[in-house]
Design an enzyme around this catalytic site. Structure first.
Site, PDB file in Angstrom:
ATOM      1  N   GLN A  28      13.659 -12.220 -19.211  1.00 13.74           N
ATOM      2  CA  GLN A  28      14.366 -11.578 -18.110  1.00 13.74           C
ATOM      3  C   GLN A  28      15.236 -10.438 -18.625  1.00 13.74           C
ATOM      4  O   GLN A  28      16.107 -10.670 -19.465  1.00 13.74           O
ATOM      5  CB  GLN A  28      15.257 -12.627 -17.439  1.00 13.74           C
ATOM      6  CG  GLN A  28      16.018 -12.132 -16.246  1.00 13.74           C
ATOM      7  CD  GLN A  28      16.988 -13.179 -15.731  1.00 13.74           C
ATOM      8  OE1 GLN A  28      17.712 -13.798 -16.508  1.00 13.74           O
ATOM      9  NE2 GLN A  28      17.003 -13.405 -14.451  1.00 13.74           N
ATOM     10  N   GLY A  29      15.030  -9.246 -18.112  1.00 13.06           N
ATOM     11  CA  GLY A  29      15.786  -8.073 -18.563  1.00 13.06           C
ATOM     12  C   GLY A  29      16.727  -7.559 -17.501  1.00 13.06           C
ATOM     13  O   GLY A  29      16.453  -6.547 -16.853  1.00 13.06           O
ATOM     14  N   SER A  59      20.615  -7.955 -18.079  1.00 16.30           N
ATOM     15  CA  SER A  59      21.868  -7.505 -18.703  1.00 16.30           C
ATOM     16  C   SER A  59      21.645  -6.304 -19.620  1.00 16.30           C
ATOM     17  O   SER A  59      20.617  -6.186 -20.283  1.00 16.30           O
ATOM     18  CB  SER A  59      22.474  -8.639 -19.523  1.00 16.30           C
ATOM     19  OG  SER A  59      22.628  -9.781 -18.731  1.00 16.30           O
ATOM     20  N   GLU A  80      17.253 -18.746  -9.708  1.00 16.53           N
ATOM     21  CA  GLU A  80      17.909 -19.068 -10.974  1.00 16.53           C
ATOM     22  C   GLU A  80      19.138 -19.946 -10.755  1.00 16.53           C
ATOM     23  O   GLU A  80      19.404 -20.865 -11.505  1.00 16.53           O
ATOM     24  CB  GLU A  80      18.309 -17.755 -11.658  1.00 16.53           C
ATOM     25  CG  GLU A  80      18.843 -17.929 -13.061  1.00 16.53           C
ATOM     26  CD  GLU A  80      19.032 -16.594 -13.780  1.00 16.53           C
ATOM     27  OE1 GLU A  80      19.069 -15.548 -13.098  1.00 16.53           O
ATOM     28  OE2 GLU A  80      19.146 -16.612 -15.013  1.00 16.53           O
ATOM     29  N   ASN A 119      30.520 -18.188 -13.703  1.00 15.60           N
ATOM     30  CA  ASN A 119      31.049 -19.025 -12.626  1.00 15.60           C
ATOM     31  C   ASN A 119      32.180 -18.339 -11.853  1.00 15.60           C
ATOM     32  O   ASN A 119      32.377 -18.631 -10.669  1.00 15.60           O
ATOM     33  CB  ASN A 119      31.481 -20.384 -13.193  1.00 15.60           C
ATOM     34  CG  ASN A 119      30.267 -21.260 -13.460  1.00 15.60           C
ATOM     35  OD1 ASN A 119      29.129 -20.769 -13.447  1.00 15.60           O
ATOM     36  ND2 ASN A 119      30.485 -22.542 -13.696  1.00 15.60           N
ATOM     37  N   GLU A 120      32.878 -17.399 -12.516  1.00 15.37           N
ATOM     38  CA  GLU A 120      33.897 -16.641 -11.766  1.00 15.37           C
ATOM     39  C   GLU A 120      33.197 -15.843 -10.658  1.00 15.37           C
ATOM     40  O   GLU A 120      33.656 -15.809  -9.508  1.00 15.37           O
ATOM     41  CB  GLU A 120      34.655 -15.676 -12.699  1.00 15.37           C
ATOM     42  CG  GLU A 120      35.607 -16.357 -13.683  1.00 15.37           C
ATOM     43  CD  GLU A 120      34.891 -16.946 -14.901  1.00 15.37           C
ATOM     44  OE1 GLU A 120      33.687 -16.684 -15.084  1.00 15.37           O
ATOM     45  OE2 GLU A 120      35.545 -17.671 -15.672  1.00 15.37           O
TER      46      GLU A 120
HETATM   47  C1  LIG Z   1      22.706 -18.527 -22.927  1.00 17.82           C
HETATM   48  C2  LIG Z   1      22.627 -17.219 -22.232  1.00 17.82           C
HETATM   49  C3  LIG Z   1      21.383 -16.740 -21.843  1.00 17.82           C
HETATM   50  C4  LIG Z   1      21.281 -15.496 -21.226  1.00 17.82           C
HETATM   51  N1  LIG Z   1      20.025 -15.024 -20.925  1.00 17.82           N
HETATM   52  C5  LIG Z   1      19.904 -13.804 -20.341  1.00 17.82           C
HETATM   53  C6  LIG Z   1      18.609 -13.287 -20.061  1.00 17.82           C
HETATM   54  O1  LIG Z   1      17.585 -13.909 -20.347  1.00 17.82           O
HETATM   55  N2  LIG Z   1      18.522 -12.065 -19.505  1.00 17.82           N
HETATM   56  C7  LIG Z   1      19.624 -11.330 -19.172  1.00 17.82           C
HETATM   57  O2  LIG Z   1      19.468 -10.254 -18.628  1.00 17.82           O
HETATM   58  N3  LIG Z   1      20.891 -11.790 -19.435  1.00 17.82           N
HETATM   59  C8  LIG Z   1      21.045 -13.008 -20.020  1.00 17.82           C
HETATM   60  N4  LIG Z   1      22.300 -13.505 -20.314  1.00 17.82           N
HETATM   61  C9  LIG Z   1      23.460 -12.654 -20.084  1.00 17.82           C
HETATM   62  C10 LIG Z   1      24.296 -13.091 -18.906  1.00 17.82           C
HETATM   63  O3  LIG Z   1      23.631 -12.834 -17.694  1.00 17.82           O
HETATM   64  C11 LIG Z   1      25.640 -12.336 -18.983  1.00 17.82           C
HETATM   65  O4  LIG Z   1      26.286 -12.760 -20.163  1.00 17.82           O
HETATM   66  C12 LIG Z   1      26.509 -12.620 -17.782  1.00 17.82           C
HETATM   67  O5  LIG Z   1      25.964 -12.044 -16.631  1.00 17.82           O
HETATM   68  C13 LIG Z   1      27.937 -12.067 -17.971  1.00 17.82           C
HETATM   69  O6  LIG Z   1      27.894 -10.731 -18.340  1.00 17.82           O
HETATM   70  P1  LIG Z   1      28.721 -10.206 -19.615  1.00 17.82           P
HETATM   71  O7  LIG Z   1      28.369 -11.087 -20.775  1.00 17.82           O
HETATM   72  O8  LIG Z   1      28.469  -8.742 -19.730  1.00 17.82           O
HETATM   73  O9  LIG Z   1      30.251 -10.487 -19.274  1.00 17.82           O
HETATM   74  P2  LIG Z   1      31.204  -9.626 -18.317  1.00 17.82           P
HETATM   75  O10 LIG Z   1      30.476  -9.240 -17.084  1.00 17.82           O
HETATM   76  O11 LIG Z   1      31.787  -8.515 -19.147  1.00 17.82           O
HETATM   77  O12 LIG Z   1      32.316 -10.658 -17.954  1.00 17.82           O
HETATM   78  C14 LIG Z   1      33.360 -11.028 -18.872  1.00 17.82           C
HETATM   79  C15 LIG Z   1      34.288 -12.004 -18.141  1.00 17.82           C
HETATM   80  O13 LIG Z   1      34.899 -11.349 -17.015  1.00 17.82           O
HETATM   81  C16 LIG Z   1      34.669 -12.090 -15.821  1.00 17.82           C
HETATM   82  N5  LIG Z   1      34.473 -11.182 -14.692  1.00 17.82           N
HETATM   83  C17 LIG Z   1      33.707 -10.069 -14.670  1.00 17.82           C
HETATM   84  N6  LIG Z   1      33.738  -9.522 -13.443  1.00 17.82           N
HETATM   85  C18 LIG Z   1      34.531 -10.294 -12.666  1.00 17.82           C
HETATM   86  C19 LIG Z   1      34.929 -10.275 -11.296  1.00 17.82           C
HETATM   87  N7  LIG Z   1      34.534  -9.299 -10.468  1.00 17.82           N
HETATM   88  N8  LIG Z   1      35.741 -11.260 -10.836  1.00 17.82           N
HETATM   89  C20 LIG Z   1      36.141 -12.253 -11.663  1.00 17.82           C
HETATM   90  N9  LIG Z   1      35.794 -12.338 -12.981  1.00 17.82           N
HETATM   91  C21 LIG Z   1      35.001 -11.369 -13.469  1.00 17.82           C
HETATM   92  C22 LIG Z   1      33.385 -12.878 -16.088  1.00 17.82           C
HETATM   93  O14 LIG Z   1      33.298 -14.012 -15.270  1.00 17.82           O
HETATM   94  C23 LIG Z   1      33.543 -13.221 -17.568  1.00 17.82           C
HETATM   95  O15 LIG Z   1      34.358 -14.353 -17.710  1.00 17.82           O
HETATM   96  C24 LIG Z   1      22.436 -14.741 -20.940  1.00 17.82           C
HETATM   97  C25 LIG Z   1      23.703 -15.227 -21.298  1.00 17.82           C
HETATM   98  C26 LIG Z   1      23.795 -16.449 -21.941  1.00 17.82           C
HETATM   99  C27 LIG Z   1      25.164 -16.949 -22.335  1.00 17.82           C
END
Ligand SMILES: Cc1cc2nc3c(=O)[nH]c(=O)nc-3n(C[C@H](O)[C@H](O)[C@H](O)COP(=O)(O)OP(=O)(O)OC[C@H]3O[C@@H](n4cnc5c(N)ncnc54)[C@H](O)[C@@H]3O)c2cc1C
Length: 388
Positions: free
Chosen positions: A125-126, A128, A245, A371-372
């Site tokens: 899945q692409g 992020s 998902e 979860n946020e």
């Molecule tokens: C085990 C694992 C597997 C994954 N697999 C995939 C995959 O296959 N393909 C893919 O595309 N991605 C994948 N991901 C990525 C995942 O989707 C992202 O890590 C996730 O969406 C959070 O994005 P970020 O890491 O950029 O954090 P950020 O978006 O930068 O968030 C950082 C923190 O800020 C909080 N935050 C951000 N915005 C808000 C808001 N508006 N209100 C309240 N809180 C907020 C978040 O909850 C988090 O705690 C995976 C992640 C993990 C851990």
């Protein structure tokens, strides 16, 4: 709601159970997030496919059994009860496939689904990108029309791509109309990872497995037929995928019912040596798994009767991800210092699997949308609360 299983459903359960008992490997496979373990898991997937157990709810022409959603739930319960291997095909069969069924052309269904069911094509899945996680609409990877060749040229970078280093294909969102509003002007693209201009680089996780990849696109070409749904309408197509998902398909109750039963077994083996107050944590985890199952029965009733889950799938995601952490914390409490012994250590209990499971459970509140973010969605779109 009728909580009794019909004779047919019971017969289906017996058939699943018998096959799994005869076929599940007697000792656990190495982690599917390593190259060696992934290859062994793909072999397992092919075995499932050969006997038509890889995609039970799909129509027969695509390799399934045409099973009802209820039968699918039963299969999942039996699958986890039997301790069968993790599904390394999950991003394809549980996330992309329902989206292809809903939005795909007949040609796309015929091209992709049978190969996915047979574990010939392995999908990641692409979504992020380095600067777009929670804020998925902030993606900057682009697809530019190539009129001459009848398709699109992709540029940009995806990250945190689960098992991307081992997969053959990626589905993802690319910006096709850069001047459009943030949630518009994106398209849902299916990309073979061996296309010219695509580079996949594996990334180790903290637990040492190469579970992630970064994927780079440098003018990579995909034909028009690789766009799923309408051009520029990728956001709504992607929302169908995220509903799968977060909701029913990625994490069915069977997974947690089996884990909570293993926790009860662990308590029976370790309880006498553990702090008696831990019994409450074990009971709570077991009740939470049962509650998730009952809640899911209601969800399935809604889906079967034509009421899609929509934003309510965020409630499922909050429940299963937080339950998984509590369940593993209870296990570590029961194990005490033994929890730190990994697979291979002579005194490791259950092959060190509780610690490995705990480490993975910690990522549950992050992947599939943090979860946020799910709490924001529930507040605004389920409860109808104001944004501020
Ligand atoms: C085990 C694992 C597997 C994954 N697999 C995939 C995959 O296959 N393909 C893919 O595309 N991605 C994948 N991901 C990525 C995942 O989707 C992202 O890590 C996730 O969406 C959070 O994005 P970020 O890491 O950029 O954090 P950020 O978006 O930068 O968030 C950082 C923190 O800020 C909080 N935050 C951000 N915005 C808000 C808001 N508006 N209100 C309240 N809180 C907020 C978040 O909850 C988090 O705690 C995976 C992640 C993990 C851990």
């Amino acid at each position: 709601m009728d909580l009794t299983w019909t004779d047919d459903e019971q017969a289906f359960r017996n058939e699943c159970r018998a096959w799994l008992e005869a076929n599940v490997p007697s000792s656990p496979l190495p982690s599917g997030d390593t190259a060696e373990g992934f290859a062994l898991h793909v072999e397992w997937e092919k075995r499932l496919f050969a006997d038509r157990w890889s995609v039970v709810s799909w129509p027969e022409e695509y390799g399934g059994r045409g099973a009802s959603l209820w039968q699918w739930l039963i299969f999942e319960e039996e699958y986890y009860r039997a301790g069968a291997p993790q599904r390394v095909t999950q991003n394809g069969i549980f996330l992309l496939a329902p989206t292809i069924f809903e939005f795909g052309t007949q040609e796309q269904k015929d091209t992709y689904l049978p190969r996915m069911a047979a574990a010939e094509d392995l999908w990641c899945q692409g979504w992020s990108e380095p600067d777009a996680g929670s804020d998925l609409a902030g993606i900057t990877s682009r697809a530019v029309r190539d009129e001459k060749h009848g398709g699109w040229r992709l540029t940009g970078q995806k990250t945190w791509t689960t098992r991307g280093a081992f997969c053959t294909h990626l589905f993802g969102l690319f910006r096709t109309e850069p001047d459009a509003e943030r949630h518009r002007g994106m398209s849902y693209v299916m990309v073979p990872l061996d296309a010219d201009g695509v580079t996949v680089r594996g990334v180790d996780r903290l637990d040492g497995d190469e579970g992630f990849a970064e994927v780079f696109f440098e003018d990579a070409f995909v034909p028009e037929a690789n766009i799923l749904g309408e051009v520029d309408q990728g956001w709504s197509v992607a929302m169908a995928t995220t509903s799968s998902e977060r909701g029913l398909t990625l994490r069915s109750p069977g997974r947690f019912m089996a884990a909570s039963q293993r926790l009860v077994d662990l308590y029976q083996r370790r309880g006498a040596q553990a702090d008696p107050s831990l019994r409450d944590d074990v009971v709570q985890a077991w009740m939470d798994a049962e509650a998730y199952q009952l809640y899911t029965l209601r969800d399935v009733t809604d889906v079967v009767e034509g009421r899609p889950l929509g934003a309510r799938s965020s409630l499922n995601k909050l429940w299963w991800s937080e339950l998984d952490v509590r369940l593993h914390e209870a296990a570590l409490g029961l194990l005490g210092p033994y929890a730190e012994l990994e697979d291979g250590a002579p005194a490791a209990i259950d092959g060190g699997s509780w610690m490995k499971g705990y480490q993975f459970s910690l990522s549950g509140p992050i992947y599939a949308g943090t979860n946020e973010i799910q709490r924001n969605i529930v507040a605004e779109r389920v409860l109808g609360l104001p944004r501020k």
